[in-house]
Write a protein that holds these residues in place. Structure first.
Motif, PDB file in Angstrom:
ATOM      1  N   GLU A  38      23.545  58.570  46.759  1.00  0.00           N
ATOM      2  CA  GLU A  38      23.209  57.812  45.555  1.00  0.00           C
ATOM      3  C   GLU A  38      24.422  57.146  44.934  1.00  0.00           C
ATOM      4  N   ARG A 195      19.664  56.006  36.558  1.00  0.00           N
ATOM      5  CA  ARG A 195      20.864  55.912  37.392  1.00  0.00           C
ATOM      6  C   ARG A 195      22.098  55.623  36.518  1.00  0.00           C
ATOM      7  N   VAL A 218      26.214  59.085  41.663  1.00  0.00           N
ATOM      8  CA  VAL A 218      25.105  58.967  40.723  1.00  0.00           C
ATOM      9  C   VAL A 218      24.055  59.995  41.122  1.00  0.00           C
ATOM     10  N   SER A 220      20.683  62.471  40.073  1.00  0.00           N
ATOM     11  CA  SER A 220      19.591  62.834  39.176  1.00  0.00           C
ATOM     12  C   SER A 220      19.832  64.250  38.673  1.00  0.00           C
TER      13      SER A 220
END
Length: 242
Positions: A38, A195, A218, A220
């Motif tokens: 990510e 994000r 990045v 979650s």
């Protein structure tokens, strides 16, 4: 005539071997984004510096982070997964704090927690409301501590949650407290669905002389508890490619 042609052929051969080209010609480096979890800016976002920092053996590293572990009942797995905390070896840690410590375990460096003089509420709704009000008023909360010898650091890893599609206001306070000069800033961001938003670009705007690494981590908030391998791979990959 033959002699002249021979000389011209030799010059062309030398030029081809040495890679002659227009002055200032840049060859883009191969992207390694697919090796990072990510990471990277979303389409349409402003590009920032992508150069890798130098090897950690030659650089002083600061890992600065802002983290507010909410006051939740940690006996419920679902509650922990949806909140801003991680329970690691029986200890309750803020999401960003947990990732900061993973990074330190992987590459070393000095940890610094960005904290405010006035503490934030630890209950979710009051915390969300205060963050919204601070953003609307562009508040710069007073920080309770400063980094000693900030000038000695070459690389600053900067961790924070995405609050209302922006940096938390204490992170603005932190960034505006120092002259980063030509330091390298490597962001790592925890989010609940938005994000990184424009936070990486905002860092570049606040510290225009710094080299801001755009392939930020990045994550979650729902993935933080199981992210140890991904975080370690991300940060070691950055320095392995330097």
């Amino acid at each position: 005539m033959r002699k002249l042609l021979s000389i011209l052929m030799c010059l062309l051969l030398v030029c081809a071997i040495s890679g002659c080209g227009p002055s200032g010609w840049d060859t883009p480096a191969a992207s390694s984004q697919d090796q990072r979890p990510e990471t990277g800016t979303a389409p349409g976002q402003q590009e920032t510096d992508t150069s890798s920092p130098a090897n950690t053996q030659d650089q002083r590293i600061l890992i600065a982070y802002f983290s507010v572990p909410e006051n939740v009942d940690t006996t419920g797995v679902d509650a922990v997964a949806s909140a801003s905390i991680v329970v690691s070896e029986g200890e309750k840690l803020g999401n960003t704090q947990y990732v900061a410590e993973l990074i330190q375990n992987a590459i070393g460096g000095d940890l610094f927690r960005i904290e405010t003089v006035a503490p934030y509420p630890l209950d979710h709704e009051p915390l969300v409301d205060q963050a919204s009000e601070e953003k609307a008023a562009a508040v710069r909360p007073e920080l309770s501590a400063q980094v000693e010898g900030f000038e000695q650091y070459d690389i600053v890893l900067l961790g924070y949650p995405n609050w209302w599609a922006d940096l938390p206001m204490p992170v603005y306070s932190f960034l505006e407290s120092y002259d980063f000069g030509a330091k390298t800033i490597i962001p790592f961001i925890i989010h609940g669905g938005s994000r990184a938003s424009r936070t990486v670009e905002t860092i570049s705007e606040l510290q225009p002389d710094a080299s801001v690494y755009d392939n930020a981590l990045v994550l979650s908030r729902n993935d933080v508890a199981s992210s140890a391998d991904d975080v370690t791979a991300w940060i070691t990959n950055i320095f392995a490619n330097s």
